[in-house]
Design a protein around this motif. Structure first.
Motif, PDB file in Angstrom:
ATOM      1  N   LYS A   1       0.833  -1.201   0.000  1.00 26.23           N
ATOM      2  CA  LYS A   1       0.000   0.000   0.000  1.00 26.23           C
ATOM      3  C   LYS A   1       0.873   1.259   0.000  1.00 26.23           C
TER       4      LYS A   1
ATOM      5  N   TYR B   1      -5.878  -4.669  -4.203  1.00 25.30           N
ATOM      6  CA  TYR B   1      -7.322  -4.841  -4.379  1.00 25.30           C
ATOM      7  C   TYR B   1      -7.767  -6.237  -3.948  1.00 25.30           C
TER       8      TYR B   1
ATOM      9  N   HIS C   1      -7.023  -7.016  -0.065  1.00 26.40           N
ATOM     10  CA  HIS C   1      -7.931  -6.346   0.874  1.00 26.40           C
ATOM     11  C   HIS C   1      -9.369  -6.798   0.691  1.00 26.40           C
ATOM     12  N   ASP C   2      -9.641  -7.593  -0.303  1.00 21.11           N
ATOM     13  CA  ASP C   2     -10.995  -8.076  -0.610  1.00 21.11           C
ATOM     14  C   ASP C   2     -11.958  -6.947  -0.967  1.00 21.11           C
ATOM     15  N   TRP C   3     -11.461  -5.917  -1.667  1.00 19.03           N
ATOM     16  CA  TRP C   3     -12.349  -4.821  -2.080  1.00 19.03           C
ATOM     17  C   TRP C   3     -13.447  -5.315  -3.004  1.00 19.03           C
ATOM     18  N   TYR C   4     -13.182  -6.377  -3.731  1.00 19.19           N
ATOM     19  CA  TYR C   4     -14.182  -6.906  -4.661  1.00 19.19           C
ATOM     20  C   TYR C   4     -15.402  -7.460  -3.929  1.00 19.19           C
TER      21      TYR C   4
ATOM     22  N   GLY D   1     -16.841  -5.767  -1.456  1.00 21.65           N
ATOM     23  CA  GLY D   1     -17.487  -4.629  -0.812  1.00 21.65           C
ATOM     24  C   GLY D   1     -18.946  -4.452  -1.211  1.00 21.65           C
TER      25      GLY D   1
ATOM     26  N   SER E   1     -21.792  -2.567  -2.697  1.00 19.44           N
ATOM     27  CA  SER E   1     -21.902  -1.542  -3.736  1.00 19.44           C
ATOM     28  C   SER E   1     -22.881  -0.422  -3.391  1.00 19.44           C
TER      29      SER E   1
ATOM     30  N   GLN F   1     -17.215   2.054  -0.506  1.00 21.77           N
ATOM     31  CA  GLN F   1     -16.920   0.687  -0.947  1.00 21.77           C
ATOM     32  C   GLN F   1     -17.150   0.539  -2.443  1.00 21.77           C
TER      33      GLN F   1
ATOM     34  N   TRP G   1     -14.056   2.051  -4.286  1.00 21.80           N
ATOM     35  CA  TRP G   1     -12.885   1.177  -4.323  1.00 21.80           C
ATOM     36  C   TRP G   1     -13.163  -0.136  -5.043  1.00 21.80           C
ATOM     37  N   LYS G   2     -14.394  -0.636  -4.965  1.00 24.53           N
ATOM     38  CA  LYS G   2     -14.736  -1.914  -5.596  1.00 24.53           C
ATOM     39  C   LYS G   2     -14.808  -1.795  -7.116  1.00 24.53           C
TER      40      LYS G   2
ATOM     41  N   HIS H   1     -12.813   3.073  -8.959  1.00 23.20           N
ATOM     42  CA  HIS H   1     -11.367   3.286  -9.025  1.00 23.20           C
ATOM     43  C   HIS H   1     -10.707   2.297  -9.977  1.00 23.20           C
TER      44      HIS H   1
END
Length: 148
Positions: free
Chosen positions: A8, A65, A68-71, A73, A75, A80, A83-84, A87
Motif C-alpha cells: 500500500k 485490491y 484487501h478483498d475490495w471486490y 465490498g 456496492s 466501498q 474502491w470496488k 477506481h
C-alpha cells in the motif's frame, strides 16, 4: 509492518512518479506537436518509462485490491463502491489509453503524428486519473487532493 502495508505504501508513493512521467510526456508531446519538432529516441524512452511506471502502479493496485478483498465490498455504500468498481475501472481505462497511445505512436509515419498520438492518449489518461482523484475525495472527505 505486513506485506499489505508495504504494498500500500509502495502504491501510494509510486503514484507521484506515474503522474510526473505522464505529465512530462504529455507536455513534451504537446511541445513536439505544436513546435513541429522531431520525434527522438528520448521521446520514445520517456513514453515507455511513463507506460512502464503506470503498469507497475496498476499491478500493485490489483494486488492490493485482491489482498484487501475490495471486490467483496457492498456496492450500496459509496466508499466501498468507489474502491470496488469506480477506481479499478477508471485506472484500467487509463492504462488502456496509455498502452494504446504508446503502441499507436510507434506506428505513426511522421513525427507530428507520433507527438499528437501521445498528446491525445496520455492527455485522456491524465484527465481520467485526475477525475479518479476528485471522485475519491468526494466519497472519502478524510483524504485530500494528493490522496493521503
Amino acid at each position: 509492518m505486513g506485506i499489505y502495508e508495504i504494498l500500500k505504501s509502495a502504491h501510494s508513493g509510486w503514484r507521484y512518479l506515474v503522474i510526473i512521467l505522464l505529465l512530462v510526456a504529455f507536455i513534451n508531446a504537446l511541445m513536439g506537436y505544436v513546435g513541429k519538432k522531431p520525434y527522438t529516441e528520448g521521446n520514445r524512452k520517456l513514453n515507455v518509462f511513463a507506460l512502464i511506471s503506470a503498469h507497475i502502479q496498476f499491478v500493485l493496485g490489483l494486488v492490493i485490491y485482491f489482498m484487501h478483498d475490495w471486490y467483496k465490498g457492498d456496492s450500496s455504500v459509496a466508499i466501498q463502491r468507489y474502491w470496488k468498481m469506480e477506481h479499478v475501472s477508471m485506472m484500467l481505462i487509463a492504462i488502456i489509453l496509455i498502452t494504446v497511445g504508446n503502441a499507436r505512436s510507434k506506428k505513426g509515419v511522421t513525427a507530428s503524428a507520433k507527438h499528437k498520438t501521445i498528446f491525445i492518449f496520455f492527455g485522456l489518461a491524465l484527465l481520467l486519473i485526475t477525475g479518479a482523484i476528485f471522485a475519491m475525495i468526494k466519497v472519502d472527505p478524510s483524504r485530500h487532493l494528493f490522496g493521503m
